[in-house]
Design a protein around this motif. Structure first.
Motif, PDB file in Angstrom:
ATOM      1  N   PRO A 158       0.739  -1.320  -0.019  1.00 15.61           N
ATOM      2  CA  PRO A 158       0.208   0.127  -0.248  1.00 15.61           C
ATOM      3  C   PRO A 158       0.918   1.099  -0.050  1.00 15.61           C
ATOM      4  O   PRO A 158       2.103   1.292   0.203  1.00 15.61           O
ATOM      5  N   ALA A 159       0.369   2.335  -0.065  1.00 12.01           N
ATOM      6  CA  ALA A 159       0.867   3.505   0.183  1.00 12.01           C
ATOM      7  C   ALA A 159       1.503   3.848   1.455  1.00 12.01           C
ATOM      8  O   ALA A 159       1.113   3.365   2.378  1.00 12.01           O
ATOM      9  N   PRO A 160       2.648   4.586   1.434  1.00  6.03           N
ATOM     10  CA  PRO A 160       3.143   4.381   2.691  1.00  6.03           C
ATOM     11  C   PRO A 160       2.433   5.565   3.778  1.00  6.03           C
ATOM     12  O   PRO A 160       1.617   6.251   3.361  1.00  6.03           O
ATOM     13  N   ILE A 161       2.659   5.401   5.064  1.00  2.70           N
ATOM     14  CA  ILE A 161       1.815   6.019   6.032  1.00  2.70           C
ATOM     15  C   ILE A 161       2.160   7.657   5.744  1.00  2.70           C
ATOM     16  O   ILE A 161       1.235   8.384   6.086  1.00  2.70           O
ATOM     17  N   THR A 162       3.351   7.905   5.453  1.00  2.00           N
ATOM     18  CA  THR A 162       3.606   9.345   5.369  1.00  2.00           C
ATOM     19  C   THR A 162       3.301   9.817   3.895  1.00  2.00           C
ATOM     20  O   THR A 162       3.694  11.116   3.723  1.00  2.00           O
ATOM     21  N   SER A 163       2.668   9.169   3.254  1.00  2.00           N
ATOM     22  CA  SER A 163       2.008   9.626   1.636  1.00  2.00           C
ATOM     23  C   SER A 163       1.342  10.934   2.098  1.00  2.00           C
ATOM     24  O   SER A 163       0.503  10.952   2.603  1.00  2.00           O
ATOM     25  N   THR A 164       1.451  12.009   1.119  1.00  2.00           N
ATOM     26  CA  THR A 164       0.763  13.266   1.191  1.00  2.00           C
ATOM     27  C   THR A 164      -0.774  13.063   0.510  1.00  2.00           C
ATOM     28  O   THR A 164      -1.816  13.805   0.883  1.00  2.00           O
ATOM     29  N   SER A 165      -1.104  11.950  -0.170  1.00  2.00           N
ATOM     30  CA  SER A 165      -2.125  11.908  -0.870  1.00  2.00           C
ATOM     31  C   SER A 165      -2.812  10.591  -0.541  1.00  2.00           C
ATOM     32  O   SER A 165      -4.265  10.518  -0.771  1.00  2.00           O
ATOM     33  N   GLY A 166      -2.166   9.701   0.050  1.00  2.00           N
ATOM     34  CA  GLY A 166      -2.661   8.361   0.302  1.00  2.00           C
ATOM     35  C   GLY A 166      -2.914   7.466  -0.790  1.00  2.00           C
ATOM     36  O   GLY A 166      -3.302   6.173  -0.596  1.00  2.00           O
ATOM     37  N   ILE A 167      -2.424   7.960  -1.810  1.00  2.00           N
ATOM     38  CA  ILE A 167      -2.610   6.925  -3.119  1.00  2.00           C
ATOM     39  C   ILE A 167      -1.004   6.847  -3.454  1.00  2.00           C
ATOM     40  O   ILE A 167      -0.134   7.239  -3.387  1.00  2.00           O
ATOM     41  N   LYS A 168      -0.962   5.535  -3.628  1.00  2.00           N
ATOM     42  CA  LYS A 168       0.454   4.929  -4.167  1.00  2.00           C
ATOM     43  C   LYS A 168       0.907   5.549  -5.145  1.00  2.00           C
ATOM     44  O   LYS A 168       0.156   5.401  -6.319  1.00  2.00           O
ATOM     45  N   GLY A 169       2.156   6.164  -5.364  1.00  2.00           N
ATOM     46  CA  GLY A 169       2.633   6.826  -6.338  1.00  2.00           C
ATOM     47  C   GLY A 169       2.349   7.983  -6.748  1.00  2.00           C
ATOM     48  O   GLY A 169       2.635   8.731  -7.790  1.00  2.00           O
ATOM     49  N   VAL A 170       1.571   8.656  -5.965  1.00  2.00           N
ATOM     50  CA  VAL A 170       1.059  10.054  -6.237  1.00  2.00           C
ATOM     51  C   VAL A 170       1.611  10.775  -4.870  1.00  2.00           C
ATOM     52  O   VAL A 170       1.173  10.517  -3.848  1.00  2.00           O
ATOM     53  N   THR A 171       2.286  11.971  -5.056  1.00  2.00           N
ATOM     54  CA  THR A 171       2.636  12.872  -4.050  1.00  2.00           C
ATOM     55  C   THR A 171       2.462  14.365  -4.675  1.00  2.00           C
ATOM     56  O   THR A 171       2.446  14.605  -5.549  1.00  2.00           O
ATOM     57  N   TRP A 172       2.441  15.159  -3.473  1.00  2.00           N
ATOM     58  CA  TRP A 172       2.268  16.692  -3.697  1.00  2.00           C
ATOM     59  C   TRP A 172       3.711  17.361  -3.843  1.00  2.00           C
ATOM     60  O   TRP A 172       4.643  16.902  -2.726  1.00  2.00           O
ATOM     61  N   ASN A 173       3.987  18.168  -4.681  1.00  2.00           N
ATOM     62  CA  ASN A 173       5.148  18.717  -4.744  1.00  2.00           C
ATOM     63  C   ASN A 173       4.897  20.436  -4.548  1.00  2.00           C
ATOM     64  O   ASN A 173       4.336  21.139  -5.281  1.00  2.00           O
ATOM     65  N   LYS A 174       5.659  20.716  -3.466  1.00  2.00           N
ATOM     66  CA  LYS A 174       5.278  22.104  -2.849  1.00  2.00           C
ATOM     67  C   LYS A 174       6.038  23.034  -4.094  1.00  2.00           C
ATOM     68  O   LYS A 174       5.375  24.167  -4.398  1.00  2.00           O
ATOM     69  N   ILE A 175       7.173  22.698  -4.733  1.00  2.00           N
ATOM     70  CA  ILE A 175       7.914  23.500  -5.492  1.00  2.00           C
ATOM     71  C   ILE A 175       6.953  23.988  -6.695  1.00  2.00           C
ATOM     72  O   ILE A 175       6.969  25.020  -7.167  1.00  2.00           O
ATOM     73  N   HIS A 176       6.393  22.801  -7.321  1.00  2.00           N
ATOM     74  CA  HIS A 176       5.903  22.983  -8.549  1.00  2.00           C
ATOM     75  C   HIS A 176       4.236  23.255  -8.351  1.00  2.00           C
ATOM     76  O   HIS A 176       3.610  23.663  -9.169  1.00  2.00           O
ATOM     77  N   GLY A 177       3.765  22.997  -7.049  1.00  2.00           N
ATOM     78  CA  GLY A 177       2.404  23.334  -6.703  1.00  2.00           C
ATOM     79  C   GLY A 177       1.473  22.566  -7.485  1.00  2.00           C
ATOM     80  O   GLY A 177       0.249  22.658  -7.748  1.00  2.00           O
ATOM     81  N   LYS A 178       1.829  21.270  -7.726  1.00  2.00           N
ATOM     82  CA  LYS A 178       1.190  20.165  -8.679  1.00  2.00           C
ATOM     83  C   LYS A 178       1.205  18.858  -7.692  1.00  2.00           C
ATOM     84  O   LYS A 178       2.335  18.623  -7.170  1.00  2.00           O
ATOM     85  N   TRP A 179       0.416  17.853  -8.174  1.00  2.00           N
ATOM     86  CA  TRP A 179       0.577  16.492  -7.930  1.00  2.00           C
ATOM     87  C   TRP A 179       1.586  15.772  -8.935  1.00  2.00           C
ATOM     88  O   TRP A 179       1.390  15.981 -10.152  1.00  2.00           O
ATOM     89  N   HIS A 180       2.214  15.019  -8.342  1.00  2.00           N
ATOM     90  CA  HIS A 180       3.356  14.249  -9.033  1.00  2.00           C
ATOM     91  C   HIS A 180       2.929  12.785  -9.152  1.00  2.00           C
ATOM     92  O   HIS A 180       2.576  12.002  -8.030  1.00  2.00           O
ATOM     93  N   ALA A 181       2.713  12.050 -10.095  1.00  2.00           N
ATOM     94  CA  ALA A 181       2.617  10.783 -10.521  1.00  2.00           C
ATOM     95  C   ALA A 181       3.621   9.848 -10.994  1.00  2.00           C
ATOM     96  O   ALA A 181       4.620  10.306 -11.925  1.00  2.00           O
ATOM     97  N   ARG A 182       4.091   8.745 -10.542  1.00  2.00           N
ATOM     98  CA  ARG A 182       5.250   8.073 -10.852  1.00  2.00           C
ATOM     99  C   ARG A 182       5.002   6.621 -10.548  1.00  2.00           C
ATOM    100  O   ARG A 182       3.976   6.315  -9.857  1.00  2.00           O
TER     101      ARG A 182
END
Length: 65
Positions: free
Chosen positions: A5-29
């Motif tokens: 599953p997504a890590p506990i520290t995940s900002t989105s709660g979705i595996k492979g999706v994180t918030w990027n402060k610099i770009h101000g967007k969601w990053h998928a990988r």
């Protein structure tokens, strides 16, 4: 690790999706065979999750239980 599953520290709660402060967007990988693939920057977490799900389907990573 593909079925983990997504890590506990995940900002989105979705595996492979994180918030990027610099770009101000969601990053998928996604990762496959020790390589990471950038799927894009998205305005919403839902759009990033959809891109991640499409990549899983294309790479046949999602295995139904």
């Amino acid at each position: 690790r593909q079925n983990s599953p997504a890590p506990i520290t995940s900002t989105s709660g979705i595996k492979g999706v994180t918030w990027n402060k610099i770009h101000g967007k969601w990053h998928a990988r996604i990762a496959l065979n020790n390589r990471r693939y950038h799927l894009g920057w998205f305005d919403t977490a839902a759009a990033a999750a959809a891109a991640r799900a499409a990549a899983e389907a294309k790479l046949h990573l999602h295995r139904p239980v």
